[in-house]
Scaffold this active site. Structure first.
Site, PDB file in Angstrom:
ATOM      1  N   SER A  64       0.830  -1.208   0.000  1.00  0.00           N
ATOM      2  CA  SER A  64       0.000   0.000   0.000  1.00  0.00           C
ATOM      3  C   SER A  64       0.864   1.257   0.000  1.00  0.00           C
ATOM      4  O   SER A  64       1.993   1.263   0.497  1.00  0.00           O
ATOM      5  CB  SER A  64      -0.907   0.038   1.228  1.00  0.00           C
ATOM      6  OG  SER A  64      -1.810  -1.044   1.237  1.00  0.00           O
TER       7      SER A  64
HETATM    8  N1  SAH Z   1      -1.048  -4.454   3.819  1.00  0.00           N
HETATM    9  C1  SAH Z   1      -0.398  -4.860   2.590  1.00  0.00           C
HETATM   10  C2  SAH Z   1      -1.329  -4.595   1.426  1.00  0.00           C
HETATM   11  C3  SAH Z   1      -1.208  -5.623   0.387  1.00  0.00           C
HETATM   12  S1  SAH Z   1      -2.395  -5.494  -0.923  1.00  0.00           S
HETATM   13  C4  SAH Z   1       0.920  -4.147   2.383  1.00  0.00           C
HETATM   14  O1  SAH Z   1       1.048  -3.008   2.822  1.00  0.00           O
HETATM   15  O2  SAH Z   1       1.811  -4.704   1.754  1.00  0.00           O
HETATM   16  C5  SAH Z   1      -3.744  -6.445  -0.292  1.00  0.00           C
HETATM   17  C6  SAH Z   1      -3.434  -7.853   0.130  1.00  0.00           C
HETATM   18  O3  SAH Z   1      -4.674  -8.482   0.481  1.00  0.00           O
HETATM   19  C7  SAH Z   1      -2.800  -8.725  -0.949  1.00  0.00           C
HETATM   20  O4  SAH Z   1      -1.629  -9.293  -0.458  1.00  0.00           O
HETATM   21  C8  SAH Z   1      -3.879  -9.783  -1.226  1.00  0.00           C
HETATM   22  O5  SAH Z   1      -3.353 -11.037  -1.607  1.00  0.00           O
HETATM   23  C9  SAH Z   1      -4.616  -9.844   0.102  1.00  0.00           C
HETATM   24  N2  SAH Z   1      -5.973 -10.369   0.030  1.00  0.00           N
HETATM   25  C10 SAH Z   1      -6.867 -10.229  -0.959  1.00  0.00           C
HETATM   26  N3  SAH Z   1      -8.015 -10.847  -0.660  1.00  0.00           N
HETATM   27  C11 SAH Z   1      -7.859 -11.398   0.571  1.00  0.00           C
HETATM   28  C12 SAH Z   1      -8.701 -12.181   1.421  1.00  0.00           C
HETATM   29  N4  SAH Z   1      -9.938 -12.525   1.064  1.00  0.00           N
HETATM   30  N5  SAH Z   1      -8.200 -12.565   2.613  1.00  0.00           N
HETATM   31  C13 SAH Z   1      -6.937 -12.231   2.991  1.00  0.00           C
HETATM   32  N6  SAH Z   1      -6.099 -11.506   2.224  1.00  0.00           N
HETATM   33  C14 SAH Z   1      -6.544 -11.090   1.025  1.00  0.00           C
END
Ligand code: SAH
Length: 213
Positions: A64
């Site tokens: 993010s």
């Molecule tokens: N907080 C992370 C954001 C990553 S983007 C950072 O700062 O790096 C969002 C993440 O949510 C991705 O890694 C994706 O694989 C995960 N994601 C998507 N759907 C999900 C679900 N149903 N349950 C858990 N994680 C999920």
């Protein structure tokens, strides 16, 4: 990769950028100044890690944008020892911010590749979430509920009822809701049945995945 004074200088500048964009909470800014974001990215992104931008982290996901991380974290109003559930571990950067604020963090990731990589990385960095789970965040984490705060870091087409039900009274759910772009939405649980809802501006996230893996 190492953490150097040059990186520290870039983090201080990033914190100033976030202040200019409206982030006020000192503890959140301290976390941004402290956490070596470049180590959460592949080495090819090292020079860019302290720009206020999202970057690819594999499995079609992104770390993010720092402003978004700071904005969502501010909305959680974390106190030391709060139990916080994070949906979407991704690179682990948001997790590290929550840990810096002394939260007890439970984090769930849906993509196995990222789950494995980030779990190893936490060990290497000595970051200690309470639980790092491979699973589906739509269901929350009933066995460790209720939580003081829940943060969803992917765009949710709808608000999962399970997440609202796993909040303590007084607890907060911060969730970006929408398909193409998302409205940052804050729910505060006022009683067993009553929730106060606030909408706080438009953001763009990768989608919260349903029925995959
Ligand atoms: N907080 C992370 C954001 C990553 S983007 C950072 O700062 O790096 C969002 C993440 O949510 C991705 O890694 C994706 O694989 C995960 N994601 C998507 N759907 C999900 C679900 N149903 N349950 C858990 N994680 C999920």
């Amino acid at each position: 990769m190492k953490d150097t004074l040059k990186h520290q200088g870039m983090r201080n500048q990033l914190a100033d950028v976030l202040i200019a964009k409206g982030i006020q909470e000192q503890k959140v800014l301290d976390a941004i100044r402290a956490i070596p974001r470049h180590l959460f990215l592949d080495s090819g992104f090292e020079d860019h890690a302290y720009q206020d931008k999202a970057f690819p982290i594999g499995a079609e996901q992104t770390i993010s944008q720092p402003y978004t991380v700071a904005f969502q974290t501010e909305l959680l109003q974390i106190k030391p020892n709060d139990a916080i559930l994070e949906i979407g571990t991704g690179s682990g950067y948001q997790t590290a911010v929550l840990l810096h604020l002394k939260a007890k963090v439970f984090t769930i990731e849906r993509q196995q590749e990222l789950f494995k990589k980030t779990k190893l990385f936490f060990g290497k960095m000595n970051y200690r979430p309470k639980k790092v789970i491979f699973g589906d965040g739509y269901k929350g984490l009933p066995e460790d509920a209720p939580f003081d705060g829940i943060i969803v870091t992917a765009g949710a087409p709808h608000v999962p009822k399970a997440l609202l039900s796993q909040l303590k009274i007084g607890g907060r759910l911060v969730i970006p809701v929408g398909v193409d772009s998302q409205v940052m939405t804050l729910f505060q649980r006022k009683s067993e049945k009553a929730f106060e809802k606030q909408e706080l501006g438009s953001f763009r996230f990768v989608p919260l995945l349903e029925n995959r893996n």
